[in-house]
Design an enzyme around this catalytic site. Structure first.
Site, PDB file in Angstrom:
ATOM      1  N   LYS A 104       6.810  10.745   1.375  1.00 49.93           N
ATOM      2  CA  LYS A 104       6.293  10.026   2.550  1.00 49.93           C
ATOM      3  C   LYS A 104       7.420   9.270   3.248  1.00 49.93           C
ATOM      4  O   LYS A 104       7.605   9.375   4.466  1.00 49.93           O
ATOM      5  CB  LYS A 104       5.180   9.069   2.085  1.00 49.93           C
ATOM      6  CG  LYS A 104       4.619   8.116   3.094  1.00 49.93           C
ATOM      7  CD  LYS A 104       5.084   6.671   3.012  1.00 49.93           C
ATOM      8  CE  LYS A 104       5.295   6.012   1.716  1.00 49.93           C
ATOM      9  NZ  LYS A 104       5.648   4.605   1.710  1.00 49.93           N
ATOM     10  N   THR A 149       6.175   0.342   2.508  1.00 50.84           N
ATOM     11  CA  THR A 149       7.162   1.084   3.304  1.00 50.84           C
ATOM     12  C   THR A 149       6.346   1.871   4.322  1.00 50.84           C
ATOM     13  O   THR A 149       5.698   2.863   3.986  1.00 50.84           O
ATOM     14  CB  THR A 149       7.999   2.017   2.403  1.00 50.84           C
ATOM     15  OG1 THR A 149       8.614   1.215   1.388  1.00 50.84           O
ATOM     16  CG2 THR A 149       9.078   2.714   3.212  1.00 50.84           C
ATOM     17  N   LEU A 181       0.841  -1.205   0.000  1.00 49.68           N
ATOM     18  CA  LEU A 181       0.000   0.000   0.000  1.00 49.68           C
ATOM     19  C   LEU A 181       0.868   1.243   0.000  1.00 49.68           C
ATOM     20  O   LEU A 181       2.060   1.188   0.327  1.00 49.68           O
ATOM     21  CB  LEU A 181      -0.908  -0.056   1.231  1.00 49.68           C
ATOM     22  CG  LEU A 181      -1.865  -1.263   1.143  1.00 49.68           C
ATOM     23  CD1 LEU A 181      -2.343  -1.696   2.504  1.00 49.68           C
ATOM     24  CD2 LEU A 181      -3.018  -0.938   0.192  1.00 49.68           C
ATOM     25  N   PRO A 182       0.273   2.403  -0.350  1.00 55.56           N
ATOM     26  CA  PRO A 182       1.106   3.606  -0.448  1.00 55.56           C
ATOM     27  C   PRO A 182       1.854   3.922   0.853  1.00 55.56           C
ATOM     28  O   PRO A 182       3.046   4.249   0.804  1.00 55.56           O
ATOM     29  CB  PRO A 182       0.086   4.701  -0.794  1.00 55.56           C
ATOM     30  CG  PRO A 182      -1.004   3.962  -1.520  1.00 55.56           C
ATOM     31  CD  PRO A 182      -1.092   2.632  -0.852  1.00 55.56           C
ATOM     32  N   LYS A 217      14.394   0.054   6.325  1.00 52.32           N
ATOM     33  CA  LYS A 217      13.984   0.515   4.994  1.00 52.32           C
ATOM     34  C   LYS A 217      13.915   2.043   4.936  1.00 52.32           C
ATOM     35  O   LYS A 217      14.384   2.664   3.977  1.00 52.32           O
ATOM     36  CB  LYS A 217      12.627  -0.109   4.659  1.00 52.32           C
ATOM     37  CG  LYS A 217      11.956   0.421   3.420  1.00 52.32           C
ATOM     38  CD  LYS A 217      12.723   0.072   2.163  1.00 52.32           C
ATOM     39  CE  LYS A 217      12.003   0.582   0.931  1.00 52.32           C
ATOM     40  NZ  LYS A 217      12.869   0.575  -0.249  1.00 52.32           N
TER      41      LYS A 217
END
Ligand code: NAD
Length: 310
Positions: free
Chosen positions: A245, A100, A69-70, A175
């Protein structure tokens, strides 16, 4: 305990998830898919997946549920809303979140899944859309060894390297900090390339030197920038919105740890300006054009002509 053939779910079929889900299908795994964009789900159905009507329906039908997902907001909704994964998940299921994501959101999803008798692996990936297409991603995994072993077939269908970094949430920390380092390196690279062009060296020469020197062992410089920035083509492979983001989550993590991050904050401001200019939906490398603007030069590479057929 040996399990029969497990049903796999996949929620979030975008640039990364769509390609990863296609790989699971070509590995012969039975797949149930969902995306808010019905066209994305239909594309996977055409390859043999079954469509579900909500994340809850995916969870009700699957033993292993993947999400890509975003970011944190969408992941929280997909897992925790009334029609979300937690509402449908069976005890013993394992969720693999390839998003992420923010470590705090990973922790709250993991706690809710645990109460439902299920487990979460946070499993952010690296390697871009090419890696997703050809199964050469690197996947960082946080969570129990037992859950990782159970999901190994799924992970190895999408990744060439699976790195178990620690407990649930640790993979998201790794990450975010990796991506933060990449964006800072890209900004420093572009600062130097624009100065080089302004000092009179051809962009083609500078790019060649950078790609063949120490810095060159870098996926962005070898693959992402030549496909986007160096051609002036900002069709999104990895959108500005998602990159911003990631950067903001990394800076936020540093604040929570009370660790200084001056370079990252500088880079985040540059990315914020790109978003404010309306470039959120373009490829993330577009933020590097602000360097070009300020220096008054462009760094563009002559497109390579294909080798003539013999
Ligand atoms: P994307 O925006 O292309 O895909 C996200 C998908 O999620 C879309 O299809 C969207 O419709 C779907 N979605 C959004 N909200 C949803 C909801 N509530 N329920 C169901 N589906 C929903 O993003 P992407 O580029 O595929 O990236 C996915 C994740 O992977 C992100 O967290 C990103 O940071 C990370 N990532 C991306 C890249 C890259 O190169 N694109 C590389 C590594 C990691």
């Amino acid at each position: 305990m040996s399990r029969g053939r497990e049903n796999i779910g996949f929620i979030g079929l975008g640039n990364m998830g769509g390609r990863m889900a296609a790989r699971l299908l070509s590995a012969g795994l039975p797949l149930v898919v969902y995306d808010v964009r019905t066209d994305a789900a239909f594309a996977l159905a055409a390859l043999g997946a079954r469509r579900a009507g909500s994340p809850r329906e995916v969870a009700q039908q699957c033993d292993i549920i993947c999400t890509s997902l975003p970011g944190p907001q969408q992941a929280a909704a997909v897992f925790l809303d009334g029609d979300g994964v937690v509402a449908g998940v069976a005890p013993g299921a394992v969720c693999i979140d390839f998003t992420t994501n923010a470590p705090a959101v990973v922790a709250s999803i993991a706690a809710k899944l645990r109460s439902a008798g299920a487990e979460l692996l946070d499993a952010p990936v690296s390697g871009g859309v090419e890696g997703a297409r050809n199964g050469s991603l690197t996947v960082l995994v946080g969570g129990s060894e037992a859950a990782l072993q159970r999901c190994r077939g799924v992970l190895e269908a999408v990744a060439a390297a699976v790195i178990h970094v620690g407990k649930t949430g640790d993979a998201s920390i790794c990450k975010l900090l990796h991506n933060c380092a990449v964006f800072c390196a890209n900004l420093a690279t572009m600062e130097c390339l624009t100065v080089g062009v302004k000092a009179g060296v051809a962009a083609d020469v500078l790019i060649d030197v950078f790609q063949k020197s120490g810095l060159g062992r870098n996926l962005d410089l070898q693959v992402a920038m030549p496909a986007t920035l160096f051609q002036g083509n900002f069709e999104p492979r990895y959108s500005m919105e998602l990159a911003y983001k990631d950067m903001s989550l990394a800076v936020e993590l540093a604040r929570q740890c009370e660790a200084p991050m001056e370079m990252a904050e500088r880079c985040q401001r540059e990315m914020a300006e790109a978003v404010a200019r309306g470039w959120a939906g373009r490829d993330n490398t577009i933020f590097l054009t602000l360097r070009e603007e300020r220096t008054g030069v462009q760094v563009r590479q002559t497109p390579k002509t294909p080798e003539p057929a013999l």
